[in-house]
Design an enzyme around this catalytic site. Structure first.
Site, PDB file in Angstrom:
ATOM      1  N   ASN A 189       1.419   6.759   1.854  1.00 23.80           N
ATOM      2  CA  ASN A 189       1.796   6.696   3.275  1.00 23.80           C
ATOM      3  C   ASN A 189       2.659   7.933   3.490  1.00 23.80           C
ATOM      4  OD1 ASN A 189       0.450   4.281   3.603  1.00 23.80           O
ATOM      5  ND2 ASN A 189       2.255   3.052   3.147  1.00 23.80           N
ATOM      6  N   GLU A 270      -4.567   1.289   7.071  1.00 21.68           N
ATOM      7  CA  GLU A 270      -3.228   0.760   7.335  1.00 21.68           C
ATOM      8  C   GLU A 270      -2.409   1.727   8.194  1.00 21.68           C
ATOM      9  OE1 GLU A 270      -1.733  -0.298   3.410  1.00 21.68           O
ATOM     10  OE2 GLU A 270      -2.795  -2.218   3.517  1.00 21.68           O
ATOM     11  N   ARG A 303      -8.719   8.330  -1.280  1.00 21.68           N
ATOM     12  CA  ARG A 303      -8.670   6.895  -1.606  1.00 21.68           C
ATOM     13  C   ARG A 303      -9.736   6.084  -0.875  1.00 21.68           C
ATOM     14  NH1 ARG A 303      -3.773   4.146  -0.606  1.00 21.68           N
ATOM     15  NH2 ARG A 303      -3.558   3.121  -2.607  1.00 21.68           N
ATOM     16  N   ASP A 346      -6.629  -5.803  -3.447  1.00 22.04           N
ATOM     17  CA  ASP A 346      -5.357  -5.074  -3.459  1.00 22.04           C
ATOM     18  C   ASP A 346      -4.473  -5.494  -4.634  1.00 22.04           C
ATOM     19  OD1 ASP A 346      -3.334  -3.400  -2.758  1.00 22.04           O
ATOM     20  OD2 ASP A 346      -2.676  -4.507  -0.997  1.00 22.04           O
ATOM     21  N   GLU A 368      -7.522   3.432  -9.599  1.00 17.65           N
ATOM     22  CA  GLU A 368      -6.086   3.308  -9.357  1.00 17.65           C
ATOM     23  C   GLU A 368      -5.630   1.925  -9.808  1.00 17.65           C
ATOM     24  OE1 GLU A 368      -4.700   4.896  -5.510  1.00 17.65           O
ATOM     25  OE2 GLU A 368      -3.584   3.019  -5.261  1.00 17.65           O
ATOM     26  N   GLU A 374       3.562  -5.202  -7.533  1.00 14.58           N
ATOM     27  CA  GLU A 374       3.856  -5.697  -6.183  1.00 14.58           C
ATOM     28  C   GLU A 374       3.508  -7.176  -6.017  1.00 14.58           C
ATOM     29  OE1 GLU A 374       1.584  -3.466  -3.364  1.00 14.58           O
ATOM     30  OE2 GLU A 374       1.907  -4.879  -1.724  1.00 14.58           O
TER      31      GLU A 374
HETATM   32  C1  GCV Z   1       1.221   2.387   0.007  1.00 15.83           C
HETATM   33  C2  GCV Z   1      -0.906  -2.408  -0.145  1.00 15.83           C
HETATM   34  C3  GCV Z   1       0.592  -2.299  -0.211  1.00 15.83           C
HETATM   35  C4  GCV Z   1       1.088  -1.105   0.600  1.00 15.83           C
HETATM   36  C5  GCV Z   1       0.397   0.151   0.063  1.00 15.83           C
HETATM   37  C6  GCV Z   1      -1.109  -0.046   0.186  1.00 15.83           C
HETATM   38  C7  GCV Z   1      -1.887   1.132  -0.366  1.00 15.83           C
HETATM   39  O1  GCV Z   1      -1.325  -2.735   1.138  1.00 15.83           O
HETATM   40  O2  GCV Z   1       1.157  -3.490   0.261  1.00 15.83           O
HETATM   41  O3  GCV Z   1       2.478  -1.026   0.452  1.00 15.83           O
HETATM   42  O4  GCV Z   1       0.815   1.281   0.771  1.00 15.83           O
HETATM   43  O5  GCV Z   1      -1.485  -1.188  -0.541  1.00 15.83           O
HETATM   44  O6  GCV Z   1      -2.288   1.053  -1.517  1.00 15.83           O
HETATM   45  O7  GCV Z   1      -2.089   2.103   0.346  1.00 15.83           O
END
Ligand code: GCV
Length: 677
Positions: A189, A270, A303, A346, A368, A374
């Protein structure tokens, strides 16, 4: 005189360190697996002292100097006495470091013959399977880390380039020791500011520290950077002005950082900007950046984590739908890699392998993985991830290739780093094992989890079999325990909204494809997402044998059952039990395994240093309580649909469903997951 030639710094932490003492020395975690404490086994110590008399590194190359420093540090520590550094071998037991190109001594050695003579027992010839072995940091320029549970970002942007934290070098040492050769410094991000001249100077300073350790730096490229920092009116990848801007930016980057690795890009996902904002394809976007980097040898890792709530298709199918047609027409430049997460959703405790790994015929793929956990208990839960990664690396895609396992279908591994400014780097002693395991698997994806766990335990804790055996057993059981208490039988994405720490199977509202109810599909009939041809038909994205296995209730593995099928609460599974009974059993097994881990750890009292013993013990207490939280909240929620009783003797929940729904994640001001309000 027979000098011992070491031709790689990576040999450092192997056999010597495996002869450490039997009681672990106190440790605040800073040294990771590079703990060079004196060998406690006196016979072994004497053997090593006799074998190693001096260190010879003649080359002044920075990498050779780094190898010399590490060897000096390691040997002095392990042998418990200084090992003299000499300019040329002067006696038996000289450790000579170099290559035939930079050391006369090594050039003069009949190495090929000597290696042949050494025969098949030789255990030190090792080449990496992948050329790209990267850590991806989700670090923001304000010092925060997205999904980071180990303090702030390591990169002290405000102080760079003038002040260089000693941790940069120690980070590079740790990475080099496990073969990691690239670091993406910034969050996917992305913030365009990282591409401004002031920040590039800072990046260059970090790159200088990493360079001797063979680690390149990479950055994330924000697609809208030409507008945000370039003053252009558009970021359209087919616009000549935009293309020229990126080409000039790449030239500038390489003037500042000559060995810059390239870009990672999250686009049209996102909320991130991307080529689709201009009705262009992912290939148009990736190729524009690839063209800018190509003259310098740089790569683009684009990605595949793209999904949109505006697309009605099952979220887990959208990446293949998006990228396969582009691949089929060979749309991507040769310096573009498509980077897919291990599973199509995810980073869940368990997912099937991403179908993209079996589908792309022309475009190279990266996988990846998420080291930072998380969705797996973050810093506090002990969950060793190598078994999860091993499962996906070995999965057979049945792609029409001589070798069709996922490991063979990819060109590199990227791990979302779990490293931060905490003294112990990773937020917990056992989270360090995941950083270590990632590096080892990126080097050799066929390494068994058990072997990785064992070498980590020996280097981090002790060689005492009374420690090694139980700790390895705990590590190997830990991932399945987390699957069981969080998302058994193929459930996924049942975590609380936003922070993803505790349970939230009831999460609904807002963006549908990020809610728990979207994924669990619980109703009065049963539970699970029908992804067979009667449902979303996500199974169609797998090759025929995999598709058939996942589609049939007779062959779908139990551990992916509810990922692919909606199953009635009282339907019988292969176990002979009903879904309801099996679910209950899995949740309980998760809690029971954590309790077993607690007992096992308690048995190490006196064998592990008191500080670490207590730290791990405390975290296991948290894990046990939170495993119960997961079990009780989930079971009560499912029960509100199934209306089935708990069997006699089943541990009853201490609270009502409403109580769990109101329960907030334990506040911790140091963690991004839940700040006290
Ligand atoms: C960096 C998930 C995570 C996000 C992350 C996203 C991604 O949605 O919760 O924090 O953002 O994956 O891999 O881009």
């Amino acid at each position: 005189m027979r000098p011992l030639a070491l031709v790689t710094v990576l040999a450092l932490c192997g056999p010597l360190s495996s002869a450490r003492g039997q009681i672990s020395a106190p440790d605040d975690g800073y040294d990771l697996w590079l703990r060079y404490t004196r060998v406690a086994d006196t016979a072994r110590l004497a053997e090593y002292r006799a074998a190693i008399s001096e260190l010879v590194v003649t080359s002044g190359e920075p990498t050779m100097q780094a190898a010399r420093d590490e060897l000096a540090l390691g040997l002095n520590g392990l042998l418990g006495r200084p090992v003299p550094v000499a300019d040329a071998p002067t006696r038996d037991g000289s450790v000579v470091v170099g290559t035939p190109a930079n050391s006369r001594t090594i050039e003069a050695l009949p190495l090929a013959a000597a290696l042949r003579e050494a025969g098949p027992e030789l255990n030190v010839v090792s080449a990496p399977r992948y050329s790209l072995r990267l850590l991806d940091h989700w670090d923001n320029l304000d010092g925060t880390v997205e999904r980071g549970y180990a303090g702030a970002s390591l990169w002290e942007w405000a102080r760079l380039p003038d002040s260089i934290s000693p941790r940069y070098r120690d980070y590079a040492r740790a990475n080099a020791s496990i073969g990691i050769n690239g670091t993406v410094l910034t969050n996917v991000n992305a913030n365009a500011l990282i591409l401004t001249p002031a920040y590039l100077m800072k990046v260059a300073a970090i790159a200088r520290v990493f360079r001797p350790y063979g680690i390149k730096v990479y950055l994330t490229a924000r697609f809208s950077a030409p507008i945000e920092i370039g003053g252009l009116a558009t970021a359209d990848p087919l616009d000549a002005g935009v293309r020229a801007w990126w080409a000039a930016k790449a030239d500038e980057i390489y003037r500042t950082i000559p060995d810059f690795g390239g870009f990672v890009v999250k686009a049209n996902s996102e909320g991130q900007p991307g080529p689709q904002d201009y009705h262009r394809s992912h290939a148009d976007g990736a190729n524009m950046l690839a063209d800018a980097l190509a003259p310098h040898g740089g790569i683009v890792m684009w990605r595949a984590f793209v999904y949109s709530s505006e697309v009605p298709t099952d979220r887990v199918m959208q990446a293949v739908d998006e990228f396969e047609p582009l691949d089929a027409r060979g749309a991507f430049r040769t310096n573009v890699l498509i980077q897919a997460k291990n599973g199509p959703l995810d980073f869940q405790p368990r997912e099937p392998f991403h179908p993209l790994f079996g589908r792309m015929a022309h475009t190279p793929l990266m996988m990846e993985l998420q080291i930072t956990k998380e969705y797996l208990g973050q810093d506090t839960h002990l969950v060793f991830l190598a078994p999860l990664w091993e499962e996906v690396l070995r999965a057979d895609t049945y792609a029409p290739d001589p070798r069709s396992d996922v490991a063979a279908r990819i060109r590199g591994l990227a791990g979302v780093a779990n490293v931060g400014s905490d003294r112990d780097w990773c937020g917990s002693d056992f989270n360090q094992a995941n950083w270590y395991a990632f590096g080892r698997l990126a080097w050799d994806p066929m390494l068994p989890s058990a072997a990785i766990a064992e070498s980590w335990v020996r280097m981090t804790f002790s060689n005492d079999p009374r420690v090694v055996r139980p700790v390895v057993a705990m590590m190997l059981a830990s991932r399945e325990a987390a699957v069981n208490y969080m998302t058994p039988l193929g459930l996924a994405h049942q975590m609380a909204r936003g922070h993803h720490y505790g349970p939230g199977p009831w999460v609904a509202g807002g963006r549908a494809d990020q809610t728990s109810v979207y994924f669990n599909r619980a109703d009065s009939i049963g539970l699970g997402f029908d992804r067979t041809p009667t449902g979303s038909n996500a199974v169609r994205q797998y090759a025929a044998p995999v598709r058939a296995r996942f589609t049939s209730r007779d062959s779908v593995p139990d551990n992916l059952l509810l990922w692919f099928h909606h199953v009635g609460w009282i339907e019988h599974l292969r176990s002979g039990r009903t879904l309801w009974e099996d679910l209950l059993q899995h949740y309980q097994a998760g809690v029971d395994t954590v309790r077993w881990m607690q007992r096992t750890w308690d048995g190490l009292d006196g064998l592990v240093d008191a500080d670490r013993f207590r730290r791990v013990q405390g975290f296991l207490r948290i894990q046990e309580a939170e495993a119960r939280w997961w079990r009780d909240a989930s079971v009560l929620y499912w029960q509100s649909f199934s209306h089935l009783p708990l069997p006699p003797g089943y541990e009853a929940s201490a609270h009502s469903l409403e109580w769990y729904r109101q329960l907030r994640c334990p506040p911790d001001p140091r963690k991004p997951r839940c700040k006290p309000s």
